[in-house]
Design a protein around this motif. Structure first.
Motif, PDB file in Angstrom:
ATOM      1  N   UNK A  41       1.546  28.712  10.871  1.00 39.36           N
ATOM      2  CA  UNK A  41       0.732  28.092   9.691  1.00 39.36           C
ATOM      3  C   UNK A  41       1.155  28.883   8.423  1.00 39.36           C
ATOM      4  N   UNK A  42       1.508  30.011   8.233  1.00 43.39           N
ATOM      5  CA  UNK A  42       1.939  30.533   7.067  1.00 43.39           C
ATOM      6  C   UNK A  42       3.258  30.165   6.790  1.00 43.39           C
ATOM      7  N   UNK A  43       4.225  30.182   7.824  1.00 45.94           N
ATOM      8  CA  UNK A  43       5.533  29.820   7.765  1.00 45.94           C
ATOM      9  C   UNK A  43       5.697  28.521   7.077  1.00 45.94           C
ATOM     10  N   UNK A  91       4.119  29.953  -2.216  1.00 45.17           N
ATOM     11  CA  UNK A  91       4.636  28.732  -1.717  1.00 45.17           C
ATOM     12  C   UNK A  91       5.042  29.020  -0.500  1.00 45.17           C
ATOM     13  N   UNK A  92       5.287  27.933   0.497  1.00 51.90           N
ATOM     14  CA  UNK A  92       5.988  28.212   1.757  1.00 51.90           C
ATOM     15  C   UNK A  92       7.060  28.371   1.709  1.00 51.90           C
ATOM     16  N   UNK A  93       7.864  29.263   2.479  1.00 50.33           N
ATOM     17  CA  UNK A  93       9.456  29.363   2.347  1.00 50.33           C
ATOM     18  C   UNK A  93      10.192  28.211   2.219  1.00 50.33           C
ATOM     19  N   UNK A  94      11.265  28.209   1.446  1.00 55.18           N
ATOM     20  CA  UNK A  94      12.206  27.057   1.564  1.00 55.18           C
ATOM     21  C   UNK A  94      13.383  27.498   2.451  1.00 55.18           C
ATOM     22  N   UNK A 120      16.355  35.355   7.779  1.00 52.32           N
ATOM     23  CA  UNK A 120      16.638  34.515   8.962  1.00 52.32           C
ATOM     24  C   UNK A 120      15.367  33.926   9.762  1.00 52.32           C
ATOM     25  N   UNK A 121      14.199  34.597   9.211  1.00 51.97           N
ATOM     26  CA  UNK A 121      13.060  34.187   9.939  1.00 51.97           C
ATOM     27  C   UNK A 121      11.777  33.843   8.865  1.00 51.97           C
ATOM     28  N   UNK A 122      11.080  32.904   8.920  1.00 54.70           N
ATOM     29  CA  UNK A 122      10.043  32.671   8.148  1.00 54.70           C
ATOM     30  C   UNK A 122       8.839  33.746   8.092  1.00 54.70           C
TER      31      UNK A 122
END
Length: 399
Positions: free
Chosen positions: A72-74, A192-195, A336-338
């Motif tokens: 969800x956070x990602x 904000x969520x990661x781009x 490399x990972x959210x």
């Protein structure tokens, strides 16, 4: 004119205050559960084995929720998961207190664990974002507030239950969490969520995507480090007092100091840890901390008396205090990972060590005693020390 960056704000920014409150509330709820356990067992007529299974429901709920919240956070950032999970935890103590049967109590504990574990992932992710924006370490002090909340919850809970009963205790504890949530809600950092590199906006240049295999190996190694560094906490919490009583002939009062000295030293060092990390860097701080932990646990295992063992546990607490916060910060910055997924993996693995390693330790100790256990744990910490270079990610600063 653009708004000022967080780095230009005071040392205790609103965002840091808010996420620290969430750590305090989370620790407070767990601490509040501890003094309820005897009444809980009596009310439901649980023996030691059945009580152990019920408490395991809490741990299983936590481990189930962690990867879901990470996902969800990602996708949406950490702010709303922190706030909504904190809001749901308000119901946790009343649900456990009012559960009329073993099955409903097991469900209540599973949900309690899920809300606490999910909130743990989300608030750590939010703390990583505040660190980046402030360009300053805050993770250790956040975990210090968690420890402080645990002590406050256990102490206040014992008094409230003794004088007013479990129902009043559950209500008042929940109201205190509501107060913390009300103070934090407007101040918690909205990240904000990661781009992702393949979903950039027209004005952004796509960054090269690191190999997913490499990123995956790094996050799992970081998780193993977290598992290793959280295992001693469970070993001291569950078995330290018994070690002092059975093998070092300590009195009941002195044996209680095993975890007391350990946790007090850990809480103190967590409030100092951010200053140390800002000065020395994450890798050097981790290396010094892990070395202290090895010395302390080794001293406890070799102790000729209970007093020496208590001193060894205190040194171990000083050492272990900042290793897990640094690992969480590193996970939140892994390329490399959210962020949410990385932190959820590391948290999942770390809490697996805290929840399940004590059972393995108890089985082994039946055949070897506890002194060899405390001498063996530093060997595993040495493995974490060998990979301490991974902690360099904790020092990454957002551009």
């Amino acid at each position: 004119m653009s708004s000022p960056s967080l780095a230009a704000r005071p040392f205790l920014s609103p965002e840091r205050f808010a996420v620290s409150l969430m750590f305090l509330a989370n620790g407070f709820l767990i601490g509040s559960w501890a003094p309820k356990i005897p009444e809980f067992a009596i009310r439901l007529d649980l023996d030691e084995g059945a009580l152990g299974l019920m408490i395991m429901c809490f741990g299983i709920g936590s481990l189930c929720a962690m990867p879901l919240v990470g996902l969800l956070i990602s996708r949406s950032g950490s702010r709303m998961p922190v706030l909504w999970l904190a809001a749901m935890t308000v119901t946790s103590l009343p649900l456990v207190t009012l559960a009329p049967s073993i099955w409903t109590a097991a469900i209540a504990l599973f949900l309690f664990g899920g809300m606490i574990g999910g909130m743990d992932v989300a608030m750590n992710a939010n703390a990583v974002e505040v660190e980046k924006r402030l360009d300053r370490a805050i993770m250790s002090s956040c975990h210090g507030f968690w420890s402080l909340g645990g002590v406050a919850g256990a102490t206040l809970g014992g008094l409230l239950i003794a004088y007013f009963g479990v129902h009043v205790h559950a209500l008042l504890a929940s109201l205190l969490v509501v107060l913390a949530l009300a103070l934090a809600w407007p101040r918690l950092l909205a990240d904000p969520p990661p781009v992702h590199p393949d979903h950039t906006s027209p004005n952004m240049t796509a960054a090269p995507r690191p190999g997913l295999l490499t990123a995956g190996a790094t996050v799992w190694l970081t998780g193993i480090i977290c598992l290793i560094m959280m295992t001693p906490e469970g070993a001291v919490l569950d078995w330290g007092a018994l070690y002092l009583r059975q093998e070092l002939a300590a009195s009941p009062a002195l044996s209680g100091l095993a975890f007391g000295a350990f946790s007090a030293a850990m809480a103190l060092m967590r409030f100092l840890g951010d200053l140390v990390r800002d000065r020395l860097g994450a890798v050097r701080t981790f290396q010094i901390s892990a070395t202290l932990a090895m010395i302390g646990l080794g001293a406890a295992g070799l102790a000729p008396s209970a007093e020496w063992a208590v001193a060894g546990f205190a040194v171990a607490g000083l050492g272990l205090a900042n290793t897990v916060p640094i690992a969480f910060s590193a996970a939140g910055n892994l390329p490399g990972l959210p962020q949410g997924m990385a932190i959820s993996i590391v948290t999942f693995m770390g809490y697996s060590g805290l929840l399940f390693a004590p059972s393995v330790i108890g089985f082994i100790a039946e055949h070897t005693g506890f002194a060899p256990i405390y001498l063996a744990i530093p060997v595993f910490i040495a493995i974490a020390l060998a990979f301490s270079g991974l902690m360099r990610h904790a020092d990454r600063v957002a551009s």
